[in-house]
Every structure is written in structure tokens, then in C-alpha cells.
Design an enzyme around this catalytic site. Structure first.
Site, PDB file in Angstrom:
ATOM      1  N   ASP A  45       0.712  -1.047   0.109  1.00  0.00           N
ATOM      2  CA  ASP A  45       0.059  -0.220  -0.020  1.00  0.00           C
ATOM      3  C   ASP A  45       1.290   1.666  -0.139  1.00  0.00           C
ATOM      4  OD1 ASP A  45      -1.914   1.774   0.550  1.00  0.00           O
ATOM      5  OD2 ASP A  45      -3.321  -0.083   0.828  1.00  0.00           O
ATOM      6  N   HIS A 109      -3.727   6.036   2.997  1.00  0.00           N
ATOM      7  CA  HIS A 109      -4.949   4.581   2.254  1.00  0.00           C
ATOM      8  C   HIS A 109      -4.468   3.943   3.243  1.00  0.00           C
ATOM      9  CE1 HIS A 109      -5.399   1.546  -0.476  1.00  0.00           C
ATOM     10  NE2 HIS A 109      -6.731   2.455  -0.713  1.00  0.00           N
ATOM     11  N   SER A 400     -10.685  -1.100  -1.461  1.00  0.00           N
ATOM     12  CA  SER A 400      -9.669  -0.707  -1.142  1.00  0.00           C
ATOM     13  C   SER A 400     -10.115  -0.785   0.303  1.00  0.00           C
ATOM     14  CB  SER A 400      -8.671   0.461  -0.962  1.00  0.00           C
ATOM     15  OG  SER A 400      -8.638   0.909  -1.872  1.00  0.00           O
TER      16      SER A 400
END
Length: 608
Positions: A45, A109, A400
Site C-alpha cells: 500500500d 490509505h 480498498s
């Protein structure tokens, strides 16, 4: 060079962007094993924010003995006994001036996905009071290994493949990657499919996000049959922002002038009359927007905003045209119960699998809408420059966010069954999923259904497979030697002894592409492994719509020992009157209910 097995363009991929665990029937006090602290989850990620309370290592012992990885320590980054490894990748060595050259997350994220999968319990977490509660991951005692492959300009294939290789060598148990392409690529041209195949050879399941290009059909991007592809669903909480117009009854609120943005475009700034973030840059106190799209997900903005449908928008425009002194108040967002959950959100990418329509994708659905989880203080709430709000926890949506829920569930199953293959774990998640319904896309939206981690630890039967089964599948798909080796990374070849039809791949779901005028007659062959009661008798039951005849032979499976394998065939006959027809098969022994979706569909092309 003999050591080079394949060459393909280094394409750029993108990120597929706490009530959720409770909503799945997976409470904080759920029964756990001592093995959970030996589970290592590899997160590919944007990195991680190690100082987050979600990654506090209080009470953790040293990393598991099997761990062979390392931590790229720098002046601004270090690991602990929760985050046991961290690396970053940039094969071309070219960094943006805003990139942080360490495993530290400057985007948010990666911190969000890691804490969703394996974050510790943190009470009183919220986003400015919204979603107040205990934030936690699915396996809070598990360890985290971080592989930063995404930067300001995206996530590159070369870095993704390098991270897969390292994660495999480091000894992770599950790989989670909430990244994908704008559109699907053939398996030998897809770094995630290749990396996931290498992982499965070493007993590691890869959990992937389906993509955020929905609701069009054939938009799902992570489609390899050896990975778990996850769709995004809603939970029983939604956020609303109400608007009070100046023509309404007066309250003790601050009222602001209301204008149509198209009447005041910032032409010198190269903006036009359409807007989303532009009111913020123009210095507006707030904005009221409208469009005809779905309103099934909350979106963050750098200023007060209410995002309305066209009907409400017409009323507001009418009010604005009725007075020269239009005013409005935008209230603070509030939470409400969503009784329609779970349902697949509009942005979640849909099937079918464009390269292999007879493999159902996505595999499963998991919470991916309005998810609260840990965040990087280096990234604003909205990731908009000029938004100076810094938070420890943020609410965002995407497949996600669904992917790490599935990853956490897979890790939970792994903690109960450390010797199970990655395919057995995937099968357990799929065959115990809660059935979903509604929508014209049917199983192309949600796969086997909504994930149920508690049931998945005791599935009764599993559909297992190994690398050789996928090699047989690829050979039947028409892959030549060079294309096959691009995926396997070894000397695998296709021959008459290594060949198998797509309908014989031991998959936990059944998909058949056909045409409306075609008379169907297709046989699927499957093998199930007994992981429930040593002595058990499973009876089959089929639900099918008019026009289809589905037969299972034998209709009863009698097991006399654990790990025993028994075969059966499923035959579909008849015709279909619509483009998508749903059915199902279930095996039941009175304790376990092992359900597989069946979908028969006409040839469906990718739609935007």
C-alpha cells in the site's frame, strides 16, 4: 537472459479507495486463538503511520520465529513488535518532492487499510465526533509487515512485483493489496495476478480489491482465480448533511448568501462553471451540489457541503430564482441507521470476468462504505491541498476498504487452521457467506455473498486446489509455454497430461456464459474435502429458476474421516430468458450449510 521469465510494460496502478466488524457479526469479544499473534499480514500500500495508537505494541512479544523480513529504519521511521517489518520500493529512483522516502505513510490509505485488517482496539475513535466508538482490526493480535509501493504518482508494476517477492520470502501468511488497474489485464500482463500466483505456490493467499469503476458490468480489475476478489458493501450506518433554506421557518442558525456557482466562475483561474472543490479555493463558506448519480456513499469535502439529488436541486434552484436575497444553512453531518444494509455500493466494480467469463468475479462482498480507521496526520482529511485539518482517524470508502476486511477474516480463519491451504481458506469464506439479493447485476455485484468470519472457521467442506490445478486451467485457456511461464515464473509447460477445462477448476462458485437462444448442457466437476465432522452425511439441495434444470450426482456425500475427498458433478440444462440468471447449490449435514452460487449469463461486454 535465462533468468528473465517475462517482460511487460511497467504500468501504473491506482489505489482502490467501526462499526463494520460488529455489523458482520464479529464482535470485539469474539473467540480467538493464541496463534493469532503468530499471523503476519503483508500490506502492499502507501506505507504506514507507526505512531498511530492502532499500532501500539504494548503486550506484544518478539516477532514470530518464522519472520525473515527487516525494517528500513530511518531518522523518521522505526518498527515495533506490532509493525515487525517495513520497506519501500521505487525502482526508477525518481521521487516527487512531496514523497516521503521511507515506509512512512503520507497519504493515509495504507494506514487505514492496515488498521482495518490488524489494528488494535482504540476506544473513543471518531472523525470530529462522527462514527464515535472503538476502532479495531479483524485480527488485532496479528503482526503487520508493510511494503510501500504507492507514491504521489501511483503504484508501479515493477515495485509491486518486487514487494510480492519480498513478502513471500519474509514469511507473511496473508497478502493484502487494495490496488488495481483502471481496467482488467490478461493474467500474464498483470503484476498483481503474477505476484498472487507466486504467493499461492508458497501457501499464501492474496486478498485484492475489486475496483471502484462500478456500476457498469465487466469493470472488475483483479480477476485472477487464485486470488480473493472483494466487492464493497454498505453497513448499517450512513451519514447525512441537511440544508435549511432562507425561505424556511427561522431557527437560531447562521445564514449565508446562496448563489449559483455557474454565475461566478473563476475564469482567470482556468475554472469553469462546474465545480466540486472549486468553492473551497474561491473562499466560499460552503456549497450545495446536485447530480443524478447514486447517493449511497458519503464524501468528504474541504468545506461544508451537502450533495443532493436532482429533485432536491430543482427545489433549491427554484428558491434561488424567486428572490434576490437567497440564503441557506448547511448543518453538521449526522449519523442515521441504514436498514437496507448490506447492499453492494454503486461504485463497486462488477463482473463478469472479461478474460474468463466462466469464473465468477467478484468472489465475495465486505464492508467498504464510510469506514472509520487510522489515518496519517500528514494527509488532510480530504487529501485536498489547503485543507489543514489533521486527524488520527478518518472515514473513507472504496473496495480498498472492503479488501482489508476480507484480509482480516482470512487471517482469522488462518489462526484457527494454520495448515490450511490458501484456497481452502478462500473456499471457507465464500461458502459460509451470507446470501445477498437485489439489483440486476446479482452475483456480478457480490459474488458468493456477504462475508461472515465467525462461520468461516467451521465451513464443514472446502473446495481445495493447488498451483498445478491453475496451471491446468491456464493451459486450457490457450496459454502457450512462454505466456504460461510469465505467470508461473518457472519451467511449467502445457501438455496433453496437463490440461483441464475451466468448468473443472475446483472453484467454490459456478459460472456459465451462454446466449439467450442457446440450449444449455454443461457439466461441472468438483471435489470437496471434509473439514467438519469425521463421520458425516451431506445432502445436496439446488435452487433454480424456471427454464433451468440442475442435477447433482451423487446427490448425497457420505464421509467416514476428516480430510477425505469426495467428487461430484453438477449438470446445467435448459435455456435462459434473461441476461443474468441466478441459482445455488448447498450441501448440508444438519450442522454445516455449504452454499455455492450458480450464475448463468449471456455474453456481457464491459460498460463504462
Amino acid at each position: 537472459m535465462s533468468s528473465v521469465v517475462s517482460v511487460f510494460p511497467n504500468r501504473k496502478k491506482k489505489l482502490h479507495t467501526t462499526r463494520s466488524w460488529d455489523f458482520m457479526g464479529f464482535p470485539q469479544e469474539v473467540q480467538r486463538t493464541n496463534v493469532e499473534s503468530n499471523i503476519i499480514v503483508g500490506m502492499l500500500d502507501t506505507g504506514i503511520w507507526p505512531e498511530s495508537e492502532s499500532f501500539n505494541d504494548a503486550g506484544f512479544g518478539p516477532p514470530p520465529i518464522k519472520w525473515k523480513g527487516s525494517c528500513q529504519v530511518s531518522s523518521n521511521f522505526s518498527c515495533n513488535n506490532k509493525i515487525i517489518g517495513a520497506k519501500y520500493y521505487r525502482s526508477d529512483g525518481i521521487f516527487n518532492k512531496s514523497d516521503v522516502k521511507s515506509p512512512r505513510d503520507s497519504n493515509g490509505h495504507g494506514t487505514h487499510t492496515a488498521s482495518t485488517t490488524a489494528g488494535g482496539s482504540v476506544s473513543m475513535a471518531s472523525l470530529y465526533g462522527l462514527a464515535m466508538g472503538t476502532a479495531r482490526g479483524g485480527v488485532p493480535s496479528a503482526r503487520i509487515a508493510v511494503y510501500k509501493v504507492c507514491w504521489l504518482d501511483g503504484c508501479w508494476d515493477a515495485d509491486i512485483l518486487a514487494a510480492f517477492d519480498d513478502a513471500i520470502a519474509d514469511g507473511v501468511d496473508i497478502i493484502s493489496i487494495s490496488i488495481g488497474s483502471w481496467e482488467p489485464h490478461d493474467y500474464f500482463n498483470d503484476s498483481i495476478a503474477i505476484g498472487a500466483f507466486h504467493a499461492i505456490k508458497y501457501g499464501i493467499l492474496t486478498s485484492t480489491s475489486g475496483g471502484n469503476e462500478g456500476p457498469g458490468l465487466a469493470t472488475i480489475s483483479n480477476i485472477s482465480p487464485w486470488s480473493l476478489s472483494v466487492a464493497a458493501s454498505t453497513i448499517d450506518r450512513k451519514f447525512l448533511t441537511k440544508v435549511l433554506l432562507g425561505n424556511s421557518k427561522a431557527y437560531e442558525n447562521v445564514m449565508y448568501p446562496l448563489i449559483y456557482g455557474g454565475d461566478a466562475p473563476n475564469i482567470t483561474g482556468n475554472f469553469n462553471s462546474s465545480y466540486s472543490r472549486e468553492p473551497f479555493f474561491a473562499g466560499a463558506a460552503g456549497a450545495v451540489m446536485q447530480d443524478g448519480g447514486a447517493k449511497d456513499v458519503a464524501k468528504s469535502f474541504p468545506l461544508p457541503v451537502s450533495y443532493l439529488g436532482t429533485r432536491e436541486g430543482r427545489h433549491i434552484r427554484s428558491y434561488m430564482n424567486s428572490t434576490s436575497n437567497a440564503t441557506t444553512t448547511i448543518y453538521k453531518s449526522n449519523e442515521e441507521n441504514d436498514t437496507s444494509a448490506p447492499r453492494v455500493v454503486s461504485f463497486s466494480s462488477r463482473g463478469p470476468n472479461v478474460f474468463t467469463p466462466d469464473i465468477l468475479k467478484p468472489d465475495i462482498a465486505a464492508p467498504g462504505v464510510d469506514i472509520l480507521a487510522a489515518w496519517s496526520p500528514l494527509s488532510p482529511v480530504t487529501r485536498v491541498i489547503g485543507d489543514n485539518r489533521k486527524v488520527q482517524y478518518n472515514i473513507i470508502s472504496g473496495t480498498s476498504m472492503a479488501c482489508p476486511h476480507a484480509t482480516g477474516a482470512a487471517a482469522y480463519v488462518k489462526s484457527y487452521h494454520p495448515t490450511w491451504s490458501p484456497v481452502a481458506i478462500k473456499s471457507a469464506l465464500m461458502t459460509t457467506a451470507s446470501p445477498m439479493s437485489g439489483g440486476l447485476d446479482a452475483e456480478f455485484a457480490y459474488g458468493a455473498g456477504h462475508i461472515n468470519p465467525v462461520k468461516a472457521i467451521n465451513p464443514g467442506l472446502v473446495y481445495d486446489a493447488g498451483p498445478i490445478d491453475y496451471i491446468k486451467f491456464l493451459c486450457r485457456q490457450g496459454y502457450n509455454r512462454s505466456a504460461l511461464q510469465m505467470i508461473t515464473g518457472d519451467n511449467s509447460i502445457c501438455s496433453h497430461t496437463i490440461n483441464g477445462t475451466v468448468w473443472d477448476l475446483n472453484y467454490p462458485s459456478f459460472s456459465l456464459s451462454t446466449s439467450r437462444s442457446e440450449v444449455i448442457s454443461r457439466v461441472f466437476n468438483r471435489v470437496v474435502t471434509n473439514v467438519g465432522s469425521a463421520t458425516s452425511i451431506y445432502k445436496s439441495s439446488v435452487t433454480a429458476p424456471p427454464g433451468l434444470k440442475i442435477q447433482v450426482k451423487p446427490a448425497i456425500l457420505s464421509f467416514s474421516s476428516l480430510d477425505q475427498n469426495l467428487s461430484f458433478s453438477l449438470k446445467i440444462e435448459g435455456t435462459v430468458a434473461s441476461s443474468i440468471v441466478s441459482a445455488s447449490l448447498a450441501w448440508d449435514d444438519g450442522v454445516h450449510h455449504v452454499r455455492s452460487p450458480i450464475i448463468v449469463h449471456a455474453a456481457l461486454k464491459r460498460k463504462p
